[in-house]
Design an enzyme around this catalytic site. Structure first.
Site: not given
Ligand code: GUN
Ligand code: ZN
Length: 657
Positions: A84, A190, A275
């Site tokens: 990013d 966004a 898990c």
């Protein structure tokens, strides 16, 4: 760069190709912190990760190391890495110390697989003026990025992010403009504030108003979406990539992710899953641990549930039960249920993408199922159908209905004005939830028999089929309604008929009706002319092969009762329908391959019938409408037109002599 392997709704299982390897989608990219990363995400199932180029750029040590040794070495990950650009920091701090060109150049320099331009993430619900002026800059920078890439002959794939806040026309405009560019991926930006504030209905609007205007042949990334609660919904809307900082941010905060929502450690009496972490420790064990150790264990759990959900979603796409999963997930929170209900507004779009037939049955799980694309699609077909003079409406029984119906059908009420009844010129249909009216002759076609609804009916669905029935009845001469329907739906009819109503089975009539429904009205007559022989399975009694004399015309597929063309069937269908109906048109180059029976790749298709959906039987022709081959479509018409890579049609046979 992106290929579709399996589909359900708008969701796809695909392969994203990068120079550091291929990634199966839908995929989750855990966010890697370039300095603080404590967890080896690869160990927990990550094939691809995302990190922040701006954070690296701003830190002299990291920057130098990234330049010298490369990004993959810096973060110790040898698979594909997306970066990013600092846009998120821009949205939080209002400013960043880098320009668009600088961040692009830097991403390329350090060897990013997929880089991002410096878009402006405009928050939801801002003033329109702000959204417009931000969007202008976002678009400018996206163009600048594409030019930068072209001028410098850069290999790095490029993200161009869709913005536009919560203004749907701006989202559309942005998506359309970006599609004109030669970017590689189009993430949707966004949306984090929408998800954090449970505005899931608006999330659906924002995603749909972006995705409907983006090309289908690129992977779509829902930026910042890292909560497994929304994955199934987002995938059904067409999202392929997710990134998660949530796994670690929530862990920092002692919060555990689950598909049912978020659990605070302080409130847990029991561990929420099975898990490794949840099996080994109790909530008390975790609470007693030092902060960092606890955080890393919770982050492990968070990654585990996120990847487990994506596996479940991909499996659901393979078997065609994605919407059942979405409907289940969206009952975890009322705001998600709003999102599910909002899908109704887009069902015409979904219908264009949804496969015609699926491996798993359609399950009605509540009134929202009434607005699924399978129901809309059936209604659209029925409304095109030429009506016979009269209509006989029967109550549902065991499926397939036609198999268990025989003899005298019971008592009937007269609906509308009384006229003469003409049973030889009548449509026999069952009225049921959720498909409304199902003609008995075609009831074995998917999903008209391959569906299940609860025996205890809800008011919404009763009203839904009642409305459909009333609208549909309009142009019939005489309508007869079975007494059980009159009671169930409170139709209030009182006048009975004394005529005995029977349904006479007829294989050839049934085959013609199926062909009409499948290929278009009139195709039944054209396909099944001559000396028709119907061969049935000795075991199940179902129709298997249909011949004219000794020449095979079609086979009937046992799982969904659709007709599969033979050479003769393809010839008859071709002769009786007009270009481009039922056709995929290929260019000159691919003609010999088609004639040879080789599968058709999307890039060779110049045109196709817009009604083609995944799993349809199609004719393969050239631009002069010469029949070259026939086969099964692996994509919908829109996707065939959109894709430049991958198979479009699995050819059954070519017409090479
Ligand atoms: N991460 C989360 N949202 C966004 C966004 O809108 N743009 C970029 N570039 N990154 C994001
Ligand atoms: Zn767990």
């Amino acid at each position: 760069m992106f290929e579709i392997k399996a589909k359900d709704m708008r969701g796809r299982v695909g392969v994203l190709k990068t120079k550091h390897g291929n990634v199966k989608t839908p995929a989750l990219m855990p966010v890697i912190h370039p300095r603080k990363q404590a967890i080896d995400v690869k160990k927990y199932g990550a094939d691809m990760v995302i990190t922040n180029a701006y954070l690296i750029y701003k830190d002299e040590d990291l920057k130098q190391k990234a330049i010298d040794e490369g990004l993959h070495e810096l973060i110790n990950f040898d698979g594909p890495v997306m970066t990013d650009s600092g846009s998120f920091q821009l949205s939080v701090y209002g400013d960043v110390e880098i320009t668009n060109n600088e961040v692009l150049e830097f991403q390329e320099l350090i060897g990013t697989d997929i880089g991002t331009s410096l878009d402006i993430p405009t928050a939801p619900f801002v003033e329109r003026e702000k959204a417009e002026s931000d969007l202008e800059i976002t678009l400018e920078r996206a163009k600048e990025a594409v030019e930068f890439k072209k001028e410098n002959n850069i290999e790095m794939l490029l993200n161009s992010v869709v913005q536009g806040s919560t203004f749907m026309d701006l989202r559309q405009e942005c998506a359309k403009e970006l599609s004109q560019l030669d970017a590689d991926l189009y993430p949707i930006g966004a949306v984090v504030p929408l998800m954090e504030s449970y505005h899931y209905k608006e999330l659906v609007d924002v995603v749909m108003n972006s995705i409907m205007y983006l090309p289908d042949n690129t992977a779509r990334h829902l930026m910042g979406a890292g909560h497994p609660m929304v994955f199934a919904l987002a995938v059904a809307l067409g999202c392929d990539l997710f990134d998660s900082a949530a796994y670690i941010l929530y862990a920092e905060d002692d919060r555990l992710l689950s598909t049912r929502g978020t659990f605070k450690l302080e409130n847990l009496q029991e561990m929420p899953c099975s898990c490794e972490v949840c099996s080994k420790y109790t909530p008390d064990d975790l609470r007693a641990m030092p902060k960092r150790e606890r955080r890393d264990l919770i982050a492990q759990h968070n990654l585990h549930v996120s990847f487990a959900e994506l596996r479940l979603i991909r499996q659901a796409i393979y078997e065609g039960s994605l919407m059942e999963l979405v409907e289940e997930r969206c009952r975890a929170h009322p705001a998600l249920l709003d999102a599910l209900r909002q899908l109704k507004n887009y069902n015409e779009d979904f219908e264009k993408y949804d496969p015609r037939s699926k491996k798993s049955a359609f399950f009605y799980t509540g009134a929202e199922s009434l607005y699924r694309s399978e129901v809309l699609r059936h209604h659209q077909k029925l409304l095109e159908m030429p009506k016979k003079r009269d209509l006989i409406v029967l109550p549902p029984g065991r499926k397939p209905y036609s198999k268990f119906i025989s003899g005298k059908l019971g008592d009937f009420y007269i609906y509308g004005d009384k006229k003469e009844l003409d049973l030889d010129n009548a449509d026999f249909m069952v009225l049921d939830i959720p498909f409304g009216l199902i003609p008995l002759d075609i009831d074995e076609l998917y999903p008209l028999s391959q569906n299940a609804a609860p025996k205890i009916r809800d008011g919404d669905s009763k009203q839904f089929i009642k409305n459909f029935f009333k609208d549909f009845c309009d142009n019939y001469g005489q309508v007869m309604v079975h007494s059980r329907i009159n009671n169930d739906l409170d139709l209030g009819l009182s006048e009975k008929t004394d005529e005995e109503i029977r349904y006479a089975k007829d294989d050839v009539r049934k085959l013609k009706a199926i062909a009409d429904y499948q290929f278009g009205w009139g195709c039944g007559e054209a396909l099944f002319k001559g000396n028709i022989n119907v061969e049935k399975s000795k075991k199940t009694g179902k129709i298997r092969h249909i011949y004219d004399g000794k020449t095979l015309i079609v086979n009937m597929r046992a799982s969904d009762s659709y007709l599969i063309l033979s050479k003769e069937g393809a010839r008859r269908l071709h002769a009786s329908t007009a270009y481009p109906k039922n056709r995929v048109v290929v260019n000159k180059d691919s003609e010999p391959f088609a004639l040879d029976g080789k599968s058709v790749f999307s890039k060779f298709v110049v045109e196709c019938d817009e009604n083609i959906r995944l799993n349809d039987e199609v004719l393969i022709v050239n631009e002069e409408d010469k029949l070259l081959a026939y086969g099964k479509s692996l994509l919908s018409a829109i996707e065939i037109n959109n894709f430049q890579t991958g198979q479009a049609i699995k050819t059954r046979k070519g017409f090479k002599k």
